[in-house]
Write a protein that holds these residues in place. Structure first.
Motif, PDB file in Angstrom:
ATOM      1  N   ALA A   1       0.835  -1.197   0.000  1.00 43.55           N
ATOM      2  CA  ALA A   1       0.000   0.000   0.000  1.00 43.55           C
ATOM      3  C   ALA A   1       0.869   1.247   0.000  1.00 43.55           C
TER       4      ALA A   1
ATOM      5  N   ARG B   1      -0.920  -3.981   1.930  1.00 41.14           N
ATOM      6  CA  ARG B   1      -2.348  -3.672   1.910  1.00 41.14           C
ATOM      7  C   ARG B   1      -3.062  -4.437   3.022  1.00 41.14           C
TER       8      ARG B   1
ATOM      9  N   LEU C   1      -0.008   2.760  -3.365  1.00 36.68           N
ATOM     10  CA  LEU C   1      -0.813   1.839  -4.169  1.00 36.68           C
ATOM     11  C   LEU C   1      -0.160   1.560  -5.522  1.00 36.68           C
TER      12      LEU C   1
ATOM     13  N   LYS D   1      -7.401   8.046  -3.253  1.00 35.45           N
ATOM     14  CA  LYS D   1      -7.605   6.829  -2.482  1.00 35.45           C
ATOM     15  C   LYS D   1      -6.920   6.885  -1.123  1.00 35.45           C
TER      16      LYS D   1
ATOM     17  N   GLU E   1     -14.252   6.599  -0.186  1.00 30.43           N
ATOM     18  CA  GLU E   1     -13.832   5.293  -0.696  1.00 30.43           C
ATOM     19  C   GLU E   1     -12.307   5.180  -0.702  1.00 30.43           C
TER      20      GLU E   1
ATOM     21  N   GLU F   1      -8.662   3.804   0.167  1.00 31.38           N
ATOM     22  CA  GLU F   1      -8.060   2.493   0.382  1.00 31.38           C
ATOM     23  C   GLU F   1      -6.983   2.552   1.456  1.00 31.38           C
TER      24      GLU F   1
ATOM     25  N   ILE G   1      -9.088  -1.854   4.624  1.00 29.24           N
ATOM     26  CA  ILE G   1      -8.471  -0.547   4.431  1.00 29.24           C
ATOM     27  C   ILE G   1      -7.160  -0.499   5.216  1.00 29.24           C
TER      28      ILE G   1
END
Length: 280
Positions: free
Chosen positions: A3, A28, A65, A83, A166, A168, A200
């Motif tokens: 991530a 992640r 990401l 994100k 939304e 991440e 998340i």
């Protein structure tokens, strides 16, 4: 898949070096605590990961990401910046607006600019914002002015806004340092819930070490702009924390985690942490 990847990141403010060739990798779905005394570099590192500042020199790089966020002291306009959500100690809600409207602001990155300027949100967006407030446990305050909420409720509203966004990745810079213990636990419960159920990635800077032990499997500790520990939170001994925090450790380390029940902390390279987990 990672991530967040930070590589050899340095930052100076005049004669003060806030970050010293920091390297860090978060997978992640991880929930990682970031600890350290005031001035250790925690907030500076968070601001660089969030894309709010650029590092010094040509070697430092931040990837989010899978896309480069900044490199060589320059920011890149990668498409996944939306994100990443950031919440701060100050909540950053507009006090005169309703709680629901503050949460709806999370839609602005995807809604047409003219709708955002006029504050026009459709039914689906409003239902999503109401559901986010229910998710963080405060659906009943949707129509209240955000200035009327308690500190803990305001922080949960800020988290609800990230759900609408939304995101991440959720980066929280000391989100509970201004809250009473009961409110702090509720906020940490919400962060742990969205990490576990929504996958998340959460990086949370904490001033109270015991919350790192209770809520995060992994802790990263900083001192003088460098990472001095990266590993399991269960390995954080009180002796190590006393050294890390100095005289402030009596207020930051709670007595219900005696040092004799813990293994001494070890220094670990951030990039090797996931490998160590897999081989354990």
């Amino acid at each position: 898949m990672t991530a967040i990847t930070v590589s050899n990141l340095s930052k100076s403010y005049g004669a003060v070096q806030a970050l010293k060739e920091v390297s860090l990798t978060l997978a992640r779905g991880e929930m990682v605590a970031l600890i350290g005394a005031s001035g250790s570099g925690k907030s500076t590192l968070i601001r660089h990961i969030a894309g709010l500042e650029t590092g010094d020199g040509a070697s430092g790089k931040v990837e989010v990401l899978g896309q480069v966020s900044q490199a060589g002291g320059r920011m890149s306009g990668h498409a996944r910046r939306g994100k990443v959500a950031v919440i701060f100690q100050q909540f950053n809600l507009v006090g005169r607006l309703s709680v629901l409207t503050n949460v709806l602001i999370g839609h602005l990155g995807r809604a047409p600019r003219w709708r955002g300027t006029l504050g026009l949100f459709n039914r689906h967006e409003k239902e999503k914002a109401q559901a986010a407030l229910a998710r963080v446990g405060i659906p009943q305050v949707a129509r209240q002015r955000s200035s009327t909420l308690s500190g803990g409720q305001q922080q949960r509203a800020a988290i609800a806004r990230t759900l609408v966004q939304e995101a991440e990745i959720l980066i929280a810079d000391e989100p509970i340092s201004a809250l009473d213990p009961s409110s702090a636990r509720r906020v940490m419960d919400v962060l742990a819930d969205i990490n576990g159920k929504d996958n998340i990635t959460v990086l949370v800077s904490l001033h109270q070490v015991e919350y790192a032990r209770r809520y995060c499997k992994r802790t990263v500790a900083m001192r003088d702009g460098a990472i001095v520990y990266d590993g399991p939170s269960t390995a954080l001994s009180n002796d190590f924390l006393a050294e890390l925090y100095g005289s402030a450790s009596e207020e930051l380390v709670l007595p219900d985690a005696p040092a004799e029940q813990m293994a001494p902390p070890h220094k670990a390279e951030p990039r090797n942490y996931q490998t160590a987990l897999m081989s354990a």
